[in-house]
Design a protein around this motif. Structure first.
Motif, short mmCIF file in Angstrom:
data_model
loop_
_atom_site.label_atom_id
_atom_site.label_comp_id
_atom_site.label_asym_id
_atom_site.label_seq_id
_atom_site.Cartn_x
_atom_site.Cartn_y
_atom_site.Cartn_z
N GLN A 101 -85.86 0.46 -87.42
CA GLN A 101 -86.58 -0.32 -86.41
C GLN A 101 -87.78 -0.98 -87.09
OE1 GLN A 101 -85.31 -0.90 -83.61
NE2 GLN A 101 -83.85 0.77 -83.35
N ARG A 102 -88.19 -2.12 -86.56
CA ARG A 102 -89.32 -2.85 -87.12
C ARG A 102 -90.60 -2.02 -87.05
NH1 ARG A 102 -93.44 -5.67 -85.26
NH2 ARG A 102 -92.77 -5.56 -83.12
N ASN A 103 -90.79 -1.33 -85.93
CA ASN A 103 -92.02 -0.56 -85.76
C ASN A 103 -91.69 0.71 -84.98
OD1 ASN A 103 -94.56 0.50 -85.03
ND2 ASN A 103 -95.48 -1.54 -85.11
N PRO A 148 -92.69 0.81 -80.15
CA PRO A 148 -91.32 0.41 -79.84
C PRO A 148 -91.25 -0.69 -78.78
CG PRO A 148 -91.80 2.59 -78.97
CD PRO A 148 -92.99 2.18 -79.77
N VAL A 149 -90.32 -1.60 -78.99
CA VAL A 149 -90.03 -2.67 -78.04
C VAL A 149 -88.55 -2.52 -77.69
CG1 VAL A 149 -89.90 -5.17 -77.71
CG2 VAL A 149 -91.81 -4.17 -79.02
N LEU A 150 -88.25 -2.29 -76.43
CA LEU A 150 -86.89 -2.00 -76.02
C LEU A 150 -85.90 -3.05 -76.51
CD1 LEU A 150 -84.87 -0.25 -74.45
CD2 LEU A 150 -85.48 -1.56 -72.39
N LYS A 151 -86.19 -4.31 -76.32
CA LYS A 151 -85.25 -5.36 -76.74
C LYS A 151 -84.99 -5.30 -78.25
CE LYS A 151 -84.34 -10.33 -76.73
NZ LYS A 151 -83.47 -10.20 -77.85
N GLU A 152 -86.02 -5.08 -79.03
CA GLU A 152 -85.85 -5.00 -80.49
C GLU A 152 -85.00 -3.79 -80.86
OE1 GLU A 152 -89.69 -4.97 -82.35
OE2 GLU A 152 -90.12 -7.05 -81.78
N ILE A 185 -82.78 -2.22 -78.98
CA ILE A 185 -81.40 -2.48 -78.55
C ILE A 185 -80.74 -3.47 -79.49
CG2 ILE A 185 -80.00 -3.57 -76.76
CD1 ILE A 185 -81.84 -2.25 -74.68
N ASP A 186 -81.44 -4.53 -79.87
CA ASP A 186 -80.86 -5.53 -80.78
C ASP A 186 -80.48 -4.90 -82.12
OD1 ASP A 186 -81.06 -7.51 -78.87
OD2 ASP A 186 -82.84 -8.47 -79.76
N ALA A 187 -81.31 -4.01 -82.64
CA ALA A 187 -80.99 -3.32 -83.90
C ALA A 187 -79.72 -2.49 -83.74
CB ALA A 187 -82.16 -2.45 -84.35
N LEU A 188 -79.57 -1.82 -82.61
CA LEU A 188 -78.36 -1.04 -82.34
C LEU A 188 -77.15 -1.96 -82.22
CD1 LEU A 188 -76.72 1.46 -81.64
CD2 LEU A 188 -77.63 1.32 -79.30
N LYS A 189 -77.28 -3.04 -81.49
CA LYS A 189 -76.16 -3.98 -81.33
C LYS A 189 -75.70 -4.54 -82.68
CE LYS A 189 -77.01 -7.14 -78.23
NZ LYS A 189 -77.65 -8.03 -77.24
N PRO A 196 -83.16 7.48 -84.50
CA PRO A 196 -84.33 8.34 -84.35
C PRO A 196 -85.19 7.88 -83.17
CG PRO A 196 -84.09 7.60 -86.62
CD PRO A 196 -83.15 6.79 -85.78
N GLY A 197 -86.12 8.74 -82.79
CA GLY A 197 -87.02 8.41 -81.70
C GLY A 197 -88.33 7.82 -82.18
N TYR A 198 -89.31 7.90 -81.31
CA TYR A 198 -90.63 7.36 -81.57
C TYR A 198 -91.29 8.02 -82.78
CZ TYR A 198 -95.67 6.87 -80.99
OH TYR A 198 -96.99 6.63 -81.21
N GLY A 199 -92.02 7.22 -83.54
CA GLY A 199 -92.87 7.74 -84.61
C GLY A 199 -92.16 8.02 -85.91
N ASP A 200 -92.79 8.86 -86.69
CA ASP A 200 -92.29 9.18 -88.03
C ASP A 200 -91.24 10.28 -87.96
OD1 ASP A 200 -92.16 9.16 -90.83
OD2 ASP A 200 -93.65 10.76 -90.97
N THR A 201 -90.10 10.03 -88.55
CA THR A 201 -89.06 11.05 -88.67
C THR A 201 -89.06 11.47 -90.14
OG1 THR A 201 -87.79 10.01 -86.91
CG2 THR A 201 -86.62 11.56 -88.31
#
Length: 186
Positions: free
Chosen positions: A38-40, A44-48, A50-54, A12-17
């Motif tokens: 995602q944590r938040n 959004p924090v790009l590294k976080e 990406i890490d969740a996706l990895k 999902p993208g930014y915010g509430d889905t």
């Protein structure tokens, strides 16, 4: 390729889905699909992201198909370009309503600088970009150029807003049909 033969990872993208959003509905209908948490969602924090996706790709037991919406699409593209993502496991990406973080208006509601330099090279897997002619977060021509830059098939979703709940896309059956065609071609 059959959906049951893949791990469908939803970004999902930014915010509430909200629960009625097509991503949640797809997750409920596809037994091998899951939403990457995602944590938040609001900072959004790009590294976080990406890490969740990895981590999700590494944990996948079958070939992976990514489904991104808005900032989730942009995250997938960043991750595929030099961030250690195991792209050999990824068979395709279905990228919906990618957001243009360099747009003049409306300004992103978060610090978008870390996401805004979107890679332009071809993706290392098959991809389809679905874009609307009336998306307030990305001009149609910008989305079309993104698809070209990424070597992705481009699909015109017509007058569909941001392809989210606000634009009337809860179930989004047209999107599900397009996704099924992508899966059939794998």
């Amino acid at each position: 390729m059959k959906i049951a033969e893949t791990d469908i990872l939803l970004l999902p993208g930014y915010g509430d889905t909200p629960a009625g959003h097509w991503m949640h509905r797809w997750c409920e209908k596809m037994p091998t699909a899951r939403i990457i948490a995602q944590r938040n969602w609001f900072q959004p924090v790009l590294k976080e992201w990406i890490d969740a996706l990895k981590e999700a790709v590494a944990a996948a037991e079958r070939p992976v198909v990514l489904v991104g919406h808005s900032l989730g699409s942009i995250t997938a593209v960043h991750a595929a370009h030099g961030h250690g993502l195991d792209t050999d496991k990824i068979k395709a990406a279905f990228l919906v309503a990618p957001t243009d973080l360099n747009r003049a208006e409306p300004k992103p509601a978060f610090d978008a600088a870390q996401f805004s330099k979107v890679p332009k090279g071809p993706l290392p897997f098959r991809a389809r970009v679905v874009a609307s002619r009336t998306d307030p977060y990305c001009a149609y021509e910008v989305a079309e150029q993104m698809a070209k830059d990424w070597g992705a098939h481009f699909q015109d979703a017509g007058d569909a807003g941001h392809i989210n709940m606000e634009s009337g896309h809860g179930p989004w059956p047209e999107g599900l049909m397009s996704f099924a065609y992508l899966m059939k071609d794998l």
